[in-house]
Write a protein that holds these residues in place. Sequence first.
Motif, PDB file in Angstrom:
ATOM      1  N   VAL A 130      28.540  37.998  43.245  1.00 22.45           N
ATOM      2  CA  VAL A 130      29.712  37.642  44.056  1.00 22.45           C
ATOM      3  C   VAL A 130      30.581  38.889  44.301  1.00 22.45           C
ATOM      4  O   VAL A 130      31.147  39.054  45.388  1.00 22.45           O
ATOM      5  N   ASP A 131      30.645  39.790  43.337  1.00 14.29           N
ATOM      6  CA  ASP A 131      31.372  41.054  43.549  1.00 14.29           C
ATOM      7  C   ASP A 131      30.736  41.808  44.722  1.00 14.29           C
ATOM      8  O   ASP A 131      31.430  42.258  45.648  1.00 14.29           O
ATOM      9  N   ALA A 132      29.406  41.911  44.686  1.00 14.25           N
ATOM     10  CA  ALA A 132      28.706  42.642  45.762  1.00 14.25           C
ATOM     11  C   ALA A 132      28.910  41.952  47.113  1.00 14.25           C
ATOM     12  O   ALA A 132      29.145  42.613  48.132  1.00 14.25           O
ATOM     13  N   SER A 181      31.440  40.183  47.972  1.00 18.07           N
ATOM     14  CA  SER A 181      32.818  40.458  48.362  1.00 18.07           C
ATOM     15  C   SER A 181      32.948  41.877  48.930  1.00 18.07           C
ATOM     16  O   SER A 181      33.659  42.102  49.912  1.00 18.07           O
ATOM     17  N   HIS A 182      32.239  42.830  48.332  1.00 16.16           N
ATOM     18  CA  HIS A 182      32.292  44.206  48.861  1.00 16.16           C
ATOM     19  C   HIS A 182      31.873  44.232  50.332  1.00 16.16           C
ATOM     20  O   HIS A 182      32.516  44.861  51.169  1.00 16.16           O
ATOM     21  N   SER A 183      30.759  43.547  50.626  1.00 17.09           N
ATOM     22  CA  SER A 183      30.265  43.606  52.008  1.00 17.09           C
ATOM     23  C   SER A 183      31.193  42.872  52.974  1.00 17.09           C
ATOM     24  O   SER A 183      31.460  43.344  54.075  1.00 17.09           O
ATOM     25  N   VAL A 215      41.663  41.498  48.730  1.00 19.08           N
ATOM     26  CA  VAL A 215      40.949  40.614  47.796  1.00 19.08           C
ATOM     27  C   VAL A 215      40.804  41.323  46.452  1.00 19.08           C
ATOM     28  O   VAL A 215      41.147  40.778  45.394  1.00 19.08           O
ATOM     29  N   HIS A 216      40.310  42.557  46.487  1.00 15.24           N
ATOM     30  CA  HIS A 216      40.218  43.325  45.240  1.00 15.24           C
ATOM     31  C   HIS A 216      41.619  43.619  44.690  1.00 15.24           C
ATOM     32  O   HIS A 216      41.847  43.543  43.488  1.00 15.24           O
ATOM     33  N   GLY A 217      42.530  43.960  45.596  1.00 17.42           N
ATOM     34  CA  GLY A 217      43.911  44.259  45.168  1.00 17.42           C
ATOM     35  C   GLY A 217      44.535  43.089  44.411  1.00 17.42           C
ATOM     36  O   GLY A 217      45.258  43.277  43.435  1.00 17.42           O
ATOM     37  N   ASP A 242      36.760  37.750  34.844  1.00 19.63           N
ATOM     38  CA  ASP A 242      35.758  38.742  35.200  1.00 19.63           C
ATOM     39  C   ASP A 242      35.992  39.277  36.631  1.00 19.63           C
ATOM     40  O   ASP A 242      36.362  38.522  37.528  1.00 19.63           O
ATOM     41  N   HIS A 243      35.722  40.570  36.823  1.00 19.93           N
ATOM     42  CA  HIS A 243      36.028  41.222  38.102  1.00 19.93           C
ATOM     43  C   HIS A 243      35.402  40.508  39.320  1.00 19.93           C
ATOM     44  O   HIS A 243      36.098  40.199  40.296  1.00 19.93           O
ATOM     45  N   GLY A 244      34.115  40.232  39.239  1.00 18.33           N
ATOM     46  CA  GLY A 244      33.439  39.616  40.387  1.00 18.33           C
ATOM     47  C   GLY A 244      33.950  38.213  40.650  1.00 18.33           C
ATOM     48  O   GLY A 244      34.161  37.798  41.803  1.00 18.33           O
ATOM     49  N   ALA A 285      36.907  37.059  39.935  1.00 16.43           N
ATOM     50  CA  ALA A 285      38.266  37.140  40.497  1.00 16.43           C
ATOM     51  C   ALA A 285      38.187  37.291  42.017  1.00 16.43           C
ATOM     52  O   ALA A 285      38.888  36.596  42.771  1.00 16.43           O
ATOM     53  N   ASN A 286      37.287  38.162  42.481  1.00 15.66           N
ATOM     54  CA  ASN A 286      37.148  38.346  43.930  1.00 15.66           C
ATOM     55  C   ASN A 286      36.637  37.078  44.594  1.00 15.66           C
ATOM     56  O   ASN A 286      37.112  36.685  45.667  1.00 15.66           O
ATOM     57  N   GLY A 287      35.670  36.429  43.938  1.00  8.96           N
ATOM     58  CA  GLY A 287      35.073  35.218  44.502  1.00  8.96           C
ATOM     59  C   GLY A 287      36.083  34.083  44.633  1.00  8.96           C
ATOM     60  O   GLY A 287      36.033  33.300  45.585  1.00  8.96           O
TER      61      GLY A 287
HETATM   62 FE    FE Z   1      34.279  45.112  43.057  1.00  6.15          FE
END
Ligand code: FE
Length: 385
Positions: free
Chosen positions: A191-193, A195-197, A272-274, A286-288, A290-292
Motif C-alpha cells: 500500500v505504501d508503494a 500510494s507513492h505511484s 498523504v505522506h505529510g 505503520d508507515h504504509g 498510514a498512507n493507505g
Molecule cells: Fe512511503
Amino acid sequence: MNLKYYMPTKVFMGEDCINQNKEIFKNIGRKAMIVTGRNSAKKNGSGEDVTKALTSLNMEYVIYDKILSNPTVISTYEGARIAKQNNVDFIIAIGGGSPMDAGKAIALLAAQDIKSEELFLGNYEDKILPLVLIPTTSGTGSEVTQYSILTNEKEETKTSIATELLFPVVTFLDAKYTLDLGLITTINTAVDALSHSVEGMLSVKSSSITDALAKESIQTILSILTKIHNQKENKTQDDKLNEILTFHDREELLYASCMAGMVIAQTGTTIVHGMGYSLTFFQDVDHGKANGLLLCEYMRLVESKEPNLVYKILNAMGYSQIEQLEKLLDSLLESKVELSEDEIILYSEKAFKTKNLNNCIVKPNVEEIKSMYNKSLTNLNVQKT
Ligand code: FE
Ligand code: NAP
C-alpha cells in the motif's frame, strides 16, 4: 516542456542476483559496513548472500544490525561513528525502508561532519560513502530514491534528508528474500508503494515518464492486493501467505515497488505522506498503512477540484469510482485509528508545514487537512492499532 529526470542507481534484479553480480563490490570499495535490522536479514538469507559474496572476494566487512523501524537520528550518528572507527569505505544496507534509510544517513554522516541540528537543512559537502541497497520489503522504493526518512524527535515528526548524494550506486532486487514476509507487512508495504505511484501522479513534478512508471506499478500492485483480498478470508495466518502469493507475484511486487520509488525520486510525495507522518510518530501506525488510510480522502479532495487528474488514476486502476479503491483498502487495512479533536488540530498544523505540501497540484488548507483526518479516521470502526 520543462523536465528533469535523474536516476543514477544501477538496478540488478533476479534470483541470486547478488552472487551473479558480486564482482561489482570490488569497484565500489574495500571494506563494507552492513547495516540491517535486528532479525529479518539473518532469517531471509540476504545477510548470508552478502557476507558470502564479500568473503569470496576477500573483502572485509563489519555488521551494524541495530536499526529499528522508523530509525532515529541518534541511531544513524551511532552507526556513522562505528563506520569511521572501523575505516569502512562503503555501506551495504539490507532490509525494509528503515535499515535502507538509516544506511543512507550513516553513509552521509560517516563522510562529513554534520551537526544534528543541521541534518535536515540540505547544506551538504559533495561527499558520501558509496551505497549498495538490498530491499527485503516491497514498499518504500528507498533503493532508488535520494531520500532518507528519519524520526525527528525534536520536531515530533518524521523528516527527510533529501540530496542526490543519497542515490545508491547499486541495488539488488531478489524476491526470494521477501517470500516469508508476513501478511500484514506485505499489505502495508504494498500500500505504501501504491500510494507513492498515486501521489506521484498528483504531484506538480509529475511528467509523462513518471506517469508511465506510476500506471504500470499501480496496475501490478492492485492486481496483487486484489488477489490477497480475494483469498485471505480463509487464510489469515501469516504463515499461510505463501499459499496466496507465488514467487512470480513476489517478484512483481518488488519490481512495482521499485518503479514507484523511481516515480517519487522525481515527483516527491504529497500531503498523504505529510499527514501520515503524525500517525506514525504519535500513534505508532505503520508507515504504509498510514498512507493507505488517508489516500482516498485526498483523492476525493483532488476530484472536487481537478476531476481529470483522479479520472486518470482510476482509469489506470480499472476503476470508475474512488469507492472501489476505498473498499479494497478498508478490507485489507482493517483496523482504524481514533483521534481526538486536539490531536487532529495538532497533526493538521504539522502536515500543513511539511515540504510535501509544495508537491501537491491541489494544495489543501489546514481546514481541508482536518476534514481529511476526520473523514479518514474517525467515522469508521474505531480501534487503535
Ligand atoms: Fe512511503
Ligand atoms: P521496516 O520498518 O523497514 O520493516 C518492518 C518490519 O519488517 C521489521 O520488523 C523488519 O524486521 C521486517 N522485515 C523486513 N524485511 C523482512 C523480510 N524479508 N521478511 C520478514 N520480515 C521482514 O518497514 P518498511 O515499511 O519497509 O519501511 C518503512 C520506513 O521506510 C519508514 O521509516 C518510512 O518512513 C520509510 N520510507 C522511505 C522512503 C524513501 O524513499 N527513502 C519512502 C517511503 C518510506 P527487522 O527489523 O528484523 O529487519
